[in-house]
Design an enzyme around this catalytic site. Structure first.
Site, PDB file in Angstrom:
ATOM      1  N   HIS A   1      26.221 -15.435 -17.939  1.00  0.00           N
ATOM      2  CA  HIS A   1      25.563 -16.089 -16.794  1.00  0.00           C
ATOM      3  C   HIS A   1      24.484 -15.213 -16.171  1.00  0.00           C
ATOM      4  CE1 HIS A   1      28.044 -19.769 -16.192  1.00  0.00           C
ATOM      5  NE2 HIS A   1      28.973 -19.055 -16.805  1.00  0.00           N
TER       6      HIS A   1
ATOM      7  N   GLY B   1      31.019 -25.702 -31.347  1.00  0.00           N
ATOM      8  CA  GLY B   1      31.304 -25.983 -29.941  1.00  0.00           C
ATOM      9  C   GLY B   1      32.240 -25.007 -29.253  1.00  0.00           C
TER      10      GLY B   1
ATOM     11  N   GLY C   1      31.217 -21.988 -28.294  1.00  0.00           N
ATOM     12  CA  GLY C   1      30.407 -21.020 -27.562  1.00  0.00           C
ATOM     13  C   GLY C   1      29.960 -19.860 -28.435  1.00  0.00           C
ATOM     14  N   LEU C   2      30.215 -19.936 -29.735  1.00  0.00           N
ATOM     15  CA  LEU C   2      29.754 -18.865 -30.636  1.00  0.00           C
ATOM     16  C   LEU C   2      28.406 -19.253 -31.244  1.00  0.00           C
ATOM     17  CD1 LEU C   2      33.191 -18.020 -32.299  1.00  0.00           C
ATOM     18  CD2 LEU C   2      32.119 -16.958 -30.305  1.00  0.00           C
ATOM     19  N   SER C   3      27.862 -20.341 -30.756  1.00  0.00           N
ATOM     20  CA  SER C   3      26.487 -20.752 -31.025  1.00  0.00           C
ATOM     21  C   SER C   3      26.200 -21.217 -32.435  1.00  0.00           C
ATOM     22  CB  SER C   3      25.519 -19.651 -30.619  1.00  0.00           C
ATOM     23  OG  SER C   3      24.573 -20.211 -29.771  1.00  0.00           O
TER      24      SER C   3
ATOM     25  N   SER D   1      24.990 -23.952 -32.815  1.00  0.00           N
ATOM     26  CA  SER D   1      23.715 -24.670 -32.673  1.00  0.00           C
ATOM     27  C   SER D   1      22.528 -23.738 -32.918  1.00  0.00           C
ATOM     28  CB  SER D   1      23.617 -25.342 -31.307  1.00  0.00           C
ATOM     29  OG  SER D   1      23.679 -24.393 -30.263  1.00  0.00           O
TER      30      SER D   1
ATOM     31  N   GLU E   1      15.805 -26.582 -29.025  1.00  0.00           N
ATOM     32  CA  GLU E   1      17.060 -27.013 -28.393  1.00  0.00           C
ATOM     33  C   GLU E   1      16.800 -27.632 -27.022  1.00  0.00           C
ATOM     34  OE1 GLU E   1      20.428 -24.737 -29.278  1.00  0.00           O
ATOM     35  OE2 GLU E   1      21.682 -25.609 -27.721  1.00  0.00           O
TER      36      GLU E   1
ATOM     37  N   ASP F   1      21.065 -16.982 -27.121  1.00  0.00           N
ATOM     38  CA  ASP F   1      21.715 -17.526 -28.333  1.00  0.00           C
ATOM     39  C   ASP F   1      20.834 -17.294 -29.553  1.00  0.00           C
ATOM     40  OD1 ASP F   1      22.927 -18.768 -26.100  1.00  0.00           O
ATOM     41  OD2 ASP F   1      23.564 -20.477 -27.303  1.00  0.00           O
TER      42      ASP F   1
HETATM   43  P1  ADP Z   1      27.973 -24.053 -29.958  1.00  0.00           P
HETATM   44  O1  ADP Z   1      26.522 -23.768 -30.111  1.00  0.00           O
HETATM   45  O2  ADP Z   1      28.649 -23.271 -28.901  1.00  0.00           O
HETATM   46  O3  ADP Z   1      28.729 -24.007 -31.240  1.00  0.00           O
HETATM   47  P2  ADP Z   1      26.935 -26.617 -29.354  1.00  0.00           P
HETATM   48  O4  ADP Z   1      27.552 -27.863 -28.808  1.00  0.00           O
HETATM   49  O5  ADP Z   1      25.728 -26.039 -28.709  1.00  0.00           O
HETATM   50  O6  ADP Z   1      28.095 -25.544 -29.445  1.00  0.00           O
HETATM   51  O7  ADP Z   1      26.558 -26.845 -30.881  1.00  0.00           O
HETATM   52  C1  ADP Z   1      27.438 -27.486 -31.756  1.00  0.00           C
HETATM   53  C2  ADP Z   1      26.702 -28.676 -32.366  1.00  0.00           C
HETATM   54  O8  ADP Z   1      25.743 -28.158 -33.313  1.00  0.00           O
HETATM   55  C3  ADP Z   1      27.588 -29.583 -33.171  1.00  0.00           C
HETATM   56  O9  ADP Z   1      28.147 -30.570 -32.366  1.00  0.00           O
HETATM   57  C4  ADP Z   1      26.612 -30.161 -34.184  1.00  0.00           C
HETATM   58  O10 ADP Z   1      25.852 -31.201 -33.627  1.00  0.00           O
HETATM   59  C5  ADP Z   1      25.652 -29.018 -34.432  1.00  0.00           C
HETATM   60  N1  ADP Z   1      25.968 -28.206 -35.615  1.00  0.00           N
HETATM   61  C6  ADP Z   1      25.889 -26.867 -35.694  1.00  0.00           C
HETATM   62  N2  ADP Z   1      26.175 -26.441 -36.939  1.00  0.00           N
HETATM   63  C7  ADP Z   1      26.432 -27.516 -37.680  1.00  0.00           C
HETATM   64  C8  ADP Z   1      26.777 -27.735 -39.049  1.00  0.00           C
HETATM   65  N3  ADP Z   1      26.906 -26.720 -39.901  1.00  0.00           N
HETATM   66  N4  ADP Z   1      26.972 -29.008 -39.456  1.00  0.00           N
HETATM   67  C9  ADP Z   1      26.831 -30.031 -38.599  1.00  0.00           C
HETATM   68  N5  ADP Z   1      26.495 -29.886 -37.314  1.00  0.00           N
HETATM   69  C10 ADP Z   1      26.296 -28.665 -36.837  1.00  0.00           C
HETATM   70 MG    MG Z   2      25.041 -24.100 -28.611  1.00  0.00          MG
END
Ligand code: ADP
Ligand code: MG
Length: 400
Positions: free
Chosen positions: A46, A136, A138-140, A142, A173, A185
């Site tokens: 944060h 999802g 929080g280890l990113s 995305s 993003e 991230d």
């Molecule tokens: P975090 O980044 O903390 O893991 P987020 O909600 O920001 O959580 O990102 C997770 C999202 O990213 C998933 O819901 C999906 O939409 C997408 N995603 C990331 N990697 C993949 C993957 N290998 N296959 C499909 N979707 C993915």
């Molecule tokens: Mg994320």
């Protein structure tokens, strides 16, 4: 930097998946593979939106894209973690006006859009995505998907500097997927260094590599608690920090961020702040100091000091910033009871998700046993323990 110990099984598995998804190899299009890691923050959550310091590490859990280049500017992607395929033409990709359908392939399309907006040449591909990052938590996952997508879209021989790439991934993003996120991230995934933490100044984006003490491992404990209240609480904390700055600026002209507040000034003017706002400001000011102290203690190998700093950070996150949860507190408490666990605290945005621990290598098995035996029984959740190597940021995988 190419991975020096490529995982043969994973390469073979993804190459096979590529053939199954799109048919056997077209002439002259070899399989290429790129990877981007997840990350975890050692301390300073944060603080990004308060322009303070953070201490992320890129971790061995990562996202790979195996792909074959296409010549017609089309991108087709499938994921081993979703039944839904994605397909778009790179010169036609635009953010959805209505906020979009929330497809996972939006992260890939968003990256293409962001690179094109920056006038950087990109190319189509057929790809298969695979990740070992729990989605999802929080280890990113995305950011790793964005960075891996960027490397697949770019010409491999002219890859951009990691901070520039990170900024374009953040833009993807924010503006394409529509999720407000800081840059840490993407920066951690793009610019991490093997065995090193990254002391990141979130104002200047300057970074300094910090070595971890020999024999100390980073261990992530996932509480299994899904952070449902996170988004609204995150917005509330941002607003409270902005409120603190606005009220304090009446007495401290020119103050524009909690980064520039010191403990003495906060004490002097504390009475003008509502109690919850004062507590948030106190956390930010003290946590900022703890991040710098933790970097110094890591470099000095001062394990007692790290233990104290992490304990204070967890308590402050719980009591002053109010972002912990009973599951996170239990996980930290169990870890701390194990000899050889040097330091433990919640990490990330809070309300569930993960804790981060510095653990003597010998003590990792005992930590796993303790979490398996106590955590699930005490919380009714399913805890998981991941010892993680600290790895280099995003790059190509050598396939031959
Ligand atoms: P975090 O980044 O903390 O893991 P987020 O909600 O920001 O959580 O990102 C997770 C999202 O990213 C998933 O819901 C999906 O939409 C997408 N995603 C990331 N990697 C993949 C993957 N290998 N296959 C499909 N979707 C993915
Ligand atoms: Mg994320």
């Amino acid at each position: 930097m190419a991975n020096t110990t490529p995982d043969r099984d994973r390469i073979a598995m993804l190459s096979g998946a590529l053939d199954r998804a799109y048919g056997p190899a077209a002439v002259s299009a070899p399989v290429e593979i790129v990877r981007a890691p997840g990350w975890v923050n050692l301390i300073g959550d944060h603080l990004d939106y308060n322009e303070g310091f953070m201490l992320p590490v890129a971790i061995e859990m990562d996202t790979w894209i195996a792909f074959r280049r296409r010549r017609d500017g089309r991108v087709r992607v499938v994921s081993r973690h979703s039944p839904e395929a994605g397909s778009f033409q790179i010169d036609g990709v635009e953010p959805a006006r209505d906020g979009g359908a929330g497809r996972w392939s939006d992260y890939v399309a968003g990256m293409a859009w962001s690179l094109r907006k920056a006038a950087i040449p990109i190319y189509g591909f057929d790809g298969v995505v695979d990740t070992t990052i729990p989605l999802g938590s929080g280890l990113s996952a995305s950011a790793a998907l964005e960075l891996a997508s960027a490397l697949a879209l770019l010409d491999g021989s002219r890859v951009m500097a990691p901070p520039s790439l990170a900024a374009l991934a953040q833009r993807a993003e924010r503006e394409f997927v529509g999720l407000d996120c800081g840059i840490v991230d993407q920066l951690a995934s793009a610019a991490g260094r093997e065995g090193k933490a990254m002391l990141l100044d979130c104002r200047s984006l300057d970074t300094r590599q910090v070595a971890l003490p020999f024999g100390v491992r980073v261990v992530i404990c996932d509480t299994g608690e899904k952070p449902e209240r996170r988004a609204s609480a995150h917005n509330a904390r941002r607003a409270e920090c902005a409120r603190a700055v606005a009220l304090l600026a009446e007495r401290m002209p020119g103050l524009c961020s909690l980064r520039d507040l010191d403990a003495g000034s906060l004490r002097r003017y504390r009475a003008i702040l509502p109690e919850n706002v004062a507590a948030r400001a106190e956390h930010v000011v003290s946590e900022n100091g703890r991040v710098l102290a933790a970097a110094t203690a890591l470099e000095a190998g001062d394990l007692d000091e790290l233990s104290r700093i992490f304990a204070q950070s967890h308590a402050s996150s719980r009591d002053l910033y109010a972002i912990s949860s009973p599951a996170l507190d239990t996980m930290v408490e169990i870890a701390r009871s194990i000899p050889g666990v040097v330091a433990a605290r919640m990490t990330g945005l809070g309300f569930g998700g993960c804790t981060v621990n510095l653990v003597l290598a010998d003590a990792v098995p005992a930590l796993k046993v303790a979490v398996g035996r106590e955590y699930d029984r005490r919380t009714g959740l399913r805890g998981r323990v991941y010892p993680v190597a600290i790895v280099d940021g995003a790059g190509p995988i050598a396939t031959d």
